[in-house]
Write an enzyme that holds these catalytic residues in place. Sequence first.
Site, mmCIF file in Angstrom:
data_model
loop_
_atom_site.group_PDB
_atom_site.id
_atom_site.type_symbol
_atom_site.label_atom_id
_atom_site.label_comp_id
_atom_site.label_asym_id
_atom_site.label_seq_id
_atom_site.Cartn_x
_atom_site.Cartn_y
_atom_site.Cartn_z
ATOM 1 N N ARG A 125 0.722 -1.193 0.242
ATOM 2 C CA ARG A 125 0.475 -0.121 -0.139
ATOM 3 C C ARG A 125 1.103 0.875 0.087
ATOM 4 N NH1 ARG A 125 -3.172 -2.033 4.796
ATOM 5 N NH2 ARG A 125 -1.438 -3.459 4.965
ATOM 6 N N TYR A 132 5.780 -4.624 15.434
ATOM 7 C CA TYR A 132 5.519 -4.036 13.664
ATOM 8 C C TYR A 132 6.174 -3.294 13.723
ATOM 9 C CZ TYR A 132 1.519 -7.548 14.171
ATOM 10 O OH TYR A 132 0.887 -8.643 14.627
ATOM 11 N N GLY A 133 6.933 -3.375 12.563
ATOM 12 C CA GLY A 133 8.269 -2.485 11.749
ATOM 13 C C GLY A 133 7.550 -1.296 11.298
ATOM 14 N N ASP A 134 6.282 -1.165 11.056
ATOM 15 C CA ASP A 134 4.995 -0.658 10.260
ATOM 16 C C ASP A 134 4.745 0.274 11.973
ATOM 17 O OD1 ASP A 134 3.212 -1.943 10.913
ATOM 18 O OD2 ASP A 134 2.113 -1.702 9.218
ATOM 19 N N GLY A 164 -7.682 -5.278 13.898
ATOM 20 C CA GLY A 164 -8.012 -5.821 14.603
ATOM 21 C C GLY A 164 -9.034 -5.614 15.808
ATOM 22 N N ASN A 223 35.190 25.229 -6.378
ATOM 23 C CA ASN A 223 35.385 24.265 -5.944
ATOM 24 C C ASN A 223 35.503 22.851 -6.845
ATOM 25 O OD1 ASN A 223 32.610 24.059 -5.657
ATOM 26 N ND2 ASN A 223 32.339 22.391 -4.064
#
Length: 445
Positions: free
Chosen positions: A16, A100-102, A140, A369
């Site tokens: 998503r 959860y990584g998110d 959930g 430079n």
Amino acid sequence: MTDIATVILAAGAGTRMRSKKPKVLHQIAGRAMVSHLLDTVSALEPDLNIVVVAPGMDDVCEEVAPAVTAVQIEALGTGHAVASALPNLKEFQGDVLVLYGDTPLITKETLQRMIDMRREDDGTAVVVLGFEPDDPLEYGRLVTNPAGDLEAIVEFADASEAEKAIGLCNSGVMAIKGTLIQDLMDAIDNDNAKNEYYLTDIVEIARTKGHVCKVVKGAESELLGVNNRMQLAEAEAIAQKRWRHAAMAGGVTLIDPDSVFFSADTTLGRDVVIEPNVFFGPGVRIGDDVRIKANSHIEGTSVGDGAQIGPFARLRPGADIADDVKIGNFVEVKKATLEKGAKVSHLSYIGDARIGEEANIGAGTITCNYDGYDKFKTDIGAGAFIGSNTALVAPVTVGDGAIVGAGSTVTRTVDKDALMVERSTEVQKHGWAERFRAMKAKLKK
Ligand code: UD1
Ligand code: CA
């Protein structure tokens, strides 16, 4: 030994997000989501951190090192993901925190509350972190009994209308008794709407095995799950609000807090004043009594005490600004050291350079430079004065106390205390302009 291990799930495809990049590498306040979690859990001093990744996620492994990574061969669900980490936990007897990584905004205090509740009674197998969002969306749902204990977690896709009406949602964060985890995980199947192995099933499994499951409630602002770019922006907004509060609580004045953006690693001294519309990229350290004027963009930079920056300044990686330096409007600094009290007040580019103490760089000065292939250094001594609109063609050195006349193109060393001017001789023709206009007027008739 704290007897805590963490398992951070990061193997999902993140469809998503519509991105080439794994979801957990998307950044909040300039830092990958998964790294925010590792930062937060480090306060609990876990014995072991395991990040579950998908095959080929080398970039995630690199980001999370030295955390251990476990590969989930196929994304068959959150339960399957946790199972992939279990070989690393064979010897482990303590509590396992699943994150959860998110869901990167969780705080250490909330995690500690979960651990405490898990340990309060040894009959507690699982503690789930629940929350009551304004809009429960597709989270959930947590089914509790009259005593308040957790009976089951029902995924949205499998929920009845009555279950969808429950406002208490699953954040995904769990504390699981380590001695039971293998047994509970072994009992999970994929008999559900998505044919996935749901981690959430372990609650019902634990209960049928006679164990107790509990809920700790957390704030929505900590538990927002990032599945798409809209939620990424929401999470960013929450994180920014936290950094702004922390900055102000630490003695920094933000004239318009909502227009100042920090990175997770920005450090600010006392009595710093930040005007509106200022952006801090990663790697910025600001000393005491600094004023950062409106519309400045700063990254990878160290600023000493008492310095003044902006308005409209751009400080890029490697800018090392000493105490009492003044950087004015439309000045860009990259990989350059500005020593104490140096001034670059207007419209300049200073790259790959050293500017000595109290040197004064005039308006429109450019360090040239780059020749299209390589970068070269400009070195300007203490107390030097560079006239306006000077081009310093690097590599080049200007000695201490030297003066360079306005409009010069400097290609050779300017000695200490010398005057250097590079300018063609001026020509002046008296009355020429008047005669020119008269001639033009005549031609028009
Ligand atoms: C999950 C929960 C849901 C909860 C919500 C909170 C389950 C079954 N559902 O739903 O109850 O309300 O989080 O945000 O757990 N992942 C893997 N491997 C997989 C699948 C997922 O590592 O095979 C990882 C993902 O990278 C992600 C995390 O697990 O970091 C959660 O997965 P996601 O698919 O986003 O779960 P949700 O549908 O949000
Ligand atoms: Ca999610």
